[in-house]
Design an enzyme around this catalytic site. Structure first.
Site, PDB file in Angstrom:
ATOM      1  N   ASP A 342       0.826  -1.217   0.000  1.00 30.61           N
ATOM      2  CA  ASP A 342       0.000   0.000   0.000  1.00 30.61           C
ATOM      3  C   ASP A 342       0.855   1.260   0.000  1.00 30.61           C
ATOM      4  OD1 ASP A 342      -2.355  -1.630   0.484  1.00 30.61           O
ATOM      5  OD2 ASP A 342      -1.565  -1.867   2.492  1.00 30.61           O
ATOM      6  N   SER A 367       2.376   6.730   1.097  1.00 32.76           N
ATOM      7  CA  SER A 367       1.642   5.789   1.929  1.00 32.76           C
ATOM      8  C   SER A 367       0.177   5.946   1.555  1.00 32.76           C
ATOM      9  CB  SER A 367       1.863   6.125   3.399  1.00 32.76           C
ATOM     10  OG  SER A 367       0.972   5.405   4.184  1.00 32.76           O
ATOM     11  N   ARG A 368      -0.402   4.884   0.970  1.00 26.79           N
ATOM     12  CA  ARG A 368      -1.723   5.071   0.366  1.00 26.79           C
ATOM     13  C   ARG A 368      -2.878   4.977   1.346  1.00 26.79           C
ATOM     14  NH1 ARG A 368       0.457   1.485  -3.519  1.00 26.79           N
ATOM     15  NH2 ARG A 368       1.778   2.740  -4.843  1.00 26.79           N
ATOM     16  N   VAL A 369      -2.683   4.393   2.507  1.00 27.89           N
ATOM     17  CA  VAL A 369      -3.803   4.334   3.445  1.00 27.89           C
ATOM     18  C   VAL A 369      -3.513   5.054   4.756  1.00 27.89           C
ATOM     19  CG1 VAL A 369      -5.018   2.294   2.644  1.00 27.89           C
ATOM     20  CG2 VAL A 369      -3.048   2.025   4.096  1.00 27.89           C
TER      21      VAL A 369
END
Ligand SMILES: Nc1ncnc2c1ncn2[C@@H]1O[C@H](COP(=O)(O)OP(=O)(O)OP(=O)(O)O)[C@@H](O)[C@H]1O
Ligand SMILES: [Mg+2]
Length: 513
Positions: A342, A367-369
């Site tokens: 992610d 950081s995608r989440v």
């Protein structure tokens, strides 16, 4: 005499009972024979009923996994010393997949990929055996990632925040501080309740020892498990180590704990798998890796999850590490891992040699989440940081050529240099949320701009004690803390200015922005 007869009668009766209780029945055993053995793999003939990933037991107790099922022969990855297996010897099928110990008894221990203790502290008690390969939690059993996992490294917590249950890749060339970031994150869990599992794959014994020592010295080793597949271990054990580590971590996740799993590193894991696959004569694919290399990594990392409250609410955060060659992140394994995870923390060797450590390249890291989980107080302060820093880096490139700069540009550059100094951090010194907030406030309010760069370390060193005396409420901030109210912010700013003055900054109370 009578006594003796009675005693003999009793004995005879007891023996008769025991004999009738015994069951004599044929026992079916699947056995085969070793055809070829060497370099950590074996070819076996005769185990017609063997299943994929079945555990096989060779003579002398060495274990192996059936990974390649042919019509007449089976390819096995050996999980022990090849030298102890003669060709032609017998192999027994177990009908089971490989299992490793999992449980509270492992906490604080150093074990190999099969869960055998390596730390000389005796047998592991208080554990059960769990299969190394397990299906990842299904979607309905999962929940959204909502809680942050603090690394204690300002550059990551502020700009590339991680959430509990996330998979974040740490990627960079060799010797750029990849392990250091993971170890600092483990050490920072001293102030949280998370359990840490460190799986070393193909690492040198000396670097593994350094990691264990660091955690023992600065962290909470009683909440850590070290699973070691060293560089000189059989390739089968190196290959198994991340799965074993994941199984041990899952035990705690399913019981409602937050777990951090570090996989150091998956490039070596891929290399070990490539080695055994080529020896087993499987068809090589791109860069000679076997065709299922993407699948085995995604299957592993898919096991990282945040569980739904009705499933205990635990989480497993995975920090896989990948090594690149000359910064080439578009090589096969790095691109695979980037697409599975992610987000990635990219470490730049150039920054490392310029002594900017941790050498995180903020532009290439994402950081995608985690952004959704960041503490609101930190989020409010770090929103503009990325942009300001990027602007500074761009401007700096121009001024390197000795270009004359106007006053405004000079200020932007000086401010940027302070941001960079604040983002640097030495090892084993994770920051608390309060310290991170204070540092970001100091940057945002321009308190640091008049502080000479060589005095910045002094400022940081004194920060915690200074805050404890003057703004203790900042140090007590928690993950849910809201943006600082104006009154608190002003008080914090004043005490930061006083600190800046005390370390040699020519800053007036009005002078800061
Ligand atoms: N923040 C830091 N401050 C000072 N030194 C650091 C920092 N981070 C890493 N180092 C040092 O840099 C060296 C390399 O770090 P590390 O072993 O973590 O890199 P790596 O990328 O994991 O290397 P490898 O490719 O060998 O696995 C070590 O000697 C470590 O002590
Ligand atoms: Mg390393």
């Amino acid at each position: 005499m009578v006594g003796l007869v009675e005693e003999l009668k009793g004995w005879a009766q007891e023996s008769r009972q025991r004999l009738t209780a015994l069951q004599f029945a044929p026992q079916l055993e699947h056995i085969g024979r070793v055809l070829q053995v060497g370099d950590g793999v074996a070819m076996v003939a005769g185990l017609a009923r063997a299943r994929l990933d079945e555990l096989l037991i060779f003579e002398g107790g060495v274990r192996g996994l059936a990974v390649d099922l042919g019509e007449d022969t089976i390819g096995c990855i050996l999980l022990g010393d090849t030298a102890r297996i003669p060709a032609g010897s017998i192999v027994r099928g177990t009908g089971e997949v490989a299992r490793v110990p999992a449980g509270e008894g492992l906490l604080g221990r150093v074990v190999d990929a099969l869960g055998k203790p390596l730390d000389g502290k005796g047998a592991i008690e208080d554990m059960l055996f769990a299969p190394v390969e397990q299906a990842a939690p299904v979607i309905v059993d999962r929940a959204l990632v909502t809680k942050p996992l603090a690394t204690g490294l300002l550059v990551i917590d502020a700009m590339i925040p991680l959430g509990r249950g996330q998979r974040e890749l740490i990627i960079g060339d060799r010797e750029t501080g990849k392990t250091a970031i993971a170890v600092d994150t483990i050490i920072n869990q001293k102030s949280s309740d998370a359990i840490c599992v460190y799986a070393a794959i193909g690492q040198k014994a000396s670097s593994v020892a350094r990691v264990i020592d660091a955690v023992r010295q600065y962290g909470a080793p009683e909440r850590c498990i070290f699973v070691i597949g060293e560089a000189d271990a059989p390739p089968g054990l190196q290959w198994l180590a991340p799965y074993s580590g994941c199984t041990m971590a899952e035990y705690f996740m399913t019981r409602g704990h937050d777990v951090l799993l570090v996989l150091d590193d998956l490039t070596k894991h891929a290399a070990a798998y490539r080695q055994v696959s080529l020896l087993l004569r499987r068809p090589p694919g791109r860069e000679a890796y076997p065709g299922d290399i993407f699948y085995i990594h995604s299957r592993l990392l898919e096991r990282a999850a945040k569980m739904a409250p009705e499933r205990g609410g635990g989480s497993l955060t995975a920090l896989p590490i990948a090594e690149t060659q000359a910064g080439n992140i578009s090589a096969y394994i790095p691109t695979n891992l980037i697409s599975i995870t992610d987000g990635q923390i990219y470490l730049d060797p150039r920054l490392f040699y310029e002594d900017q450590k941790p050498a995180v390249d903020v532009g290439k890291s994402v950081s995608r989440v985690g952004g959704k989980t960041q503490a609101p107080v930190l989020k409010a302060l770090s929103e503009s940081l990325r942009l300001e820093y990027a602007q500074f880096l761009e401007l700096e490139v121009f001024t390197r050529f000795g270009t004359m700069v106007d006053e405004r540009t000079r200020k932007v550059i000086e401010h940027g240099q302070r941001i960079r100094a604040v983002l640097g951090q030495r090892q084993y010194a994770p920051l608390s949320l309060g310290e991170e907030v204070a540092l970001l406030c100091a940057v945002a309010d321009g308190v640091l701009d008049p502080v000479p760069l060589d005095r910045m370390n002094k400022f940081r060193e004194n920060l915690a004690t200074w805050l404890a005396e003057r703004c203790p409420e900042i140090l007590a901030l928690g993950d849910e803390a809201n943006p600082l109210p104006d009154a608190v912010r002003t008080r914090l700013k004043q005490s930061l200015i006083a600190l800046a003055q005390s370390v040699g900054g020519r800053v007036s109370q009005e002078g800061a922005r």
